[in-house]
Motif scaffolding. Structure first.
Motif, PDB file in Angstrom:
ATOM      1  N   ALA A   1      -3.418  -6.157   4.906  1.00 18.44           N
ATOM      2  CA  ALA A   1      -3.824  -5.530   3.640  1.00 18.44           C
ATOM      3  C   ALA A   1      -2.792  -4.500   3.201  1.00 18.44           C
ATOM      4  N   GLY A   2      -2.274  -3.709   4.124  1.00 25.37           N
ATOM      5  CA  GLY A   2      -1.247  -2.719   3.800  1.00 25.37           C
ATOM      6  C   GLY A   2       0.040  -3.362   3.320  1.00 25.37           C
ATOM      7  N   ALA A   3       0.473  -4.421   4.000  1.00 19.42           N
ATOM      8  CA  ALA A   3       1.699  -5.119   3.604  1.00 19.42           C
ATOM      9  C   ALA A   3       1.539  -5.774   2.231  1.00 19.42           C
ATOM     10  N   ASP A   4       0.380  -6.384   1.999  1.00 18.86           N
ATOM     11  CA  ASP A   4       0.124  -7.008   0.694  1.00 18.86           C
ATOM     12  C   ASP A   4       0.101  -5.971  -0.425  1.00 18.86           C
ATOM     13  N   ALA A   5      -0.502  -4.821  -0.150  1.00 17.69           N
ATOM     14  CA  ALA A   5      -0.562  -3.757  -1.162  1.00 17.69           C
ATOM     15  C   ALA A   5       0.844  -3.224  -1.462  1.00 17.69           C
ATOM     16  N   LEU A   6       1.685  -3.106  -0.437  1.00 18.39           N
ATOM     17  CA  LEU A   6       3.072  -2.674  -0.655  1.00 18.39           C
ATOM     18  C   LEU A   6       3.825  -3.686  -1.513  1.00 18.39           C
ATOM     19  N   LYS A   7       3.605  -4.964  -1.268  1.00 13.00           N
ATOM     20  CA  LYS A   7       4.253  -5.999  -2.075  1.00 13.00           C
ATOM     21  C   LYS A   7       3.819  -5.909  -3.531  1.00 13.00           C
ATOM     22  N   ARG A   8       2.517  -5.654  -3.741  1.00 11.46           N
ATOM     23  CA  ARG A   8       2.013  -5.541  -5.114  1.00 11.46           C
ATOM     24  C   ARG A   8       2.606  -4.323  -5.821  1.00 11.46           C
ATOM     25  N   LEU A   9       2.871  -3.265  -5.059  1.00 12.22           N
ATOM     26  CA  LEU A   9       3.507  -2.087  -5.665  1.00 12.22           C
ATOM     27  C   LEU A   9       4.891  -2.429  -6.173  1.00 12.22           C
ATOM     28  N   GLY A  10       5.575  -3.285  -5.417  1.00 11.92           N
ATOM     29  CA  GLY A  10       6.922  -3.691  -5.814  1.00 11.92           C
ATOM     30  C   GLY A  10       7.792  -2.484  -6.091  1.00 11.92           C
ATOM     31  N   GLY A  11       8.361  -2.415  -7.260  1.00 17.29           N
ATOM     32  CA  GLY A  11       9.242  -1.316  -7.620  1.00 17.29           C
ATOM     33  C   GLY A  11       8.552  -0.207  -8.380  1.00 17.29           C
ATOM     34  N   THR A  12       7.218  -0.175  -8.352  1.00 14.84           N
ATOM     35  CA  THR A  12       6.523   0.828  -9.154  1.00 14.84           C
ATOM     36  C   THR A  12       6.503   2.211  -8.511  1.00 14.84           C
ATOM     37  N   ALA A  13       6.692   2.298  -7.199  1.00 18.60           N
ATOM     38  CA  ALA A  13       6.756   3.605  -6.548  1.00 18.60           C
ATOM     39  C   ALA A  13       8.140   4.191  -6.800  1.00 18.60           C
ATOM     40  N   ASP A  14       8.189   5.372  -7.341  1.00 12.11           N
ATOM     41  CA  ASP A  14       9.466   6.016  -7.652  1.00 12.11           C
ATOM     42  C   ASP A  14      10.054   6.598  -6.376  1.00 12.11           C
TER      43      ASP A  14
END
Length: 120
Positions: free
Chosen positions: A44-57
């Motif tokens: 779940a954590g890895a999938d959520a990181l993938k969904r964030l993609g480049g949105t985290a500054d």
């Protein structure tokens, strides 16, 4: 003593966190993605990181500071995630002289590095 959270509760927590501000939640998702106790939480954590993609500054000081703090933990999997997801991609991280030098040194010659890396 409080009982530990069940895997399903932890997965729900990770999914909830994924809906928050990407810069705020990124450190929590990095930690969740390397959870050694629960494959469901790690997935779940890895999938959520993938969904964030480049949105985290990754250039924000708050995020970079939290990643350097997390890097001080002794988990090899956590260190690898921190390096690959944030620190190696961030100009702000590269500009942090004493902290980035420590990260490089620990990555090359730390306890969890390979003999080949230690010989460099």
């Amino acid at each position: 003593m409080k009982p530990a959270l069940e895997d399903t509760e932890l997965v729900r927590l990770v999914l909830f966190l994924a809906e928050m501000s990407p810069t705020t939640v990124c450190p929590h998702l990095v930690v969740a993605s390397v959870d050694g106790r629960s494959t469901a939480v790690a997935t779940a954590g890895a999938d959520a990181l993938k969904r964030l993609g480049g949105t985290a500054d990754i250039e924000k000081k708050v995020l970079v500071d939290s990643m350097f703090t997390l890097f001080d933990r002794k988990s090899a999997a956590l260190r690898c995630q921190i390096l690959s997801k944030v620190l190696l991609r961030s100009t702000a991280a590269a500009d942090r002289f004493p902290a980035v030098l420590k990260v490089i040194s620990e990555s090359l010659s730390g306890d969890d590095s390979s003999p080949k890396l230690r010989s460099l």
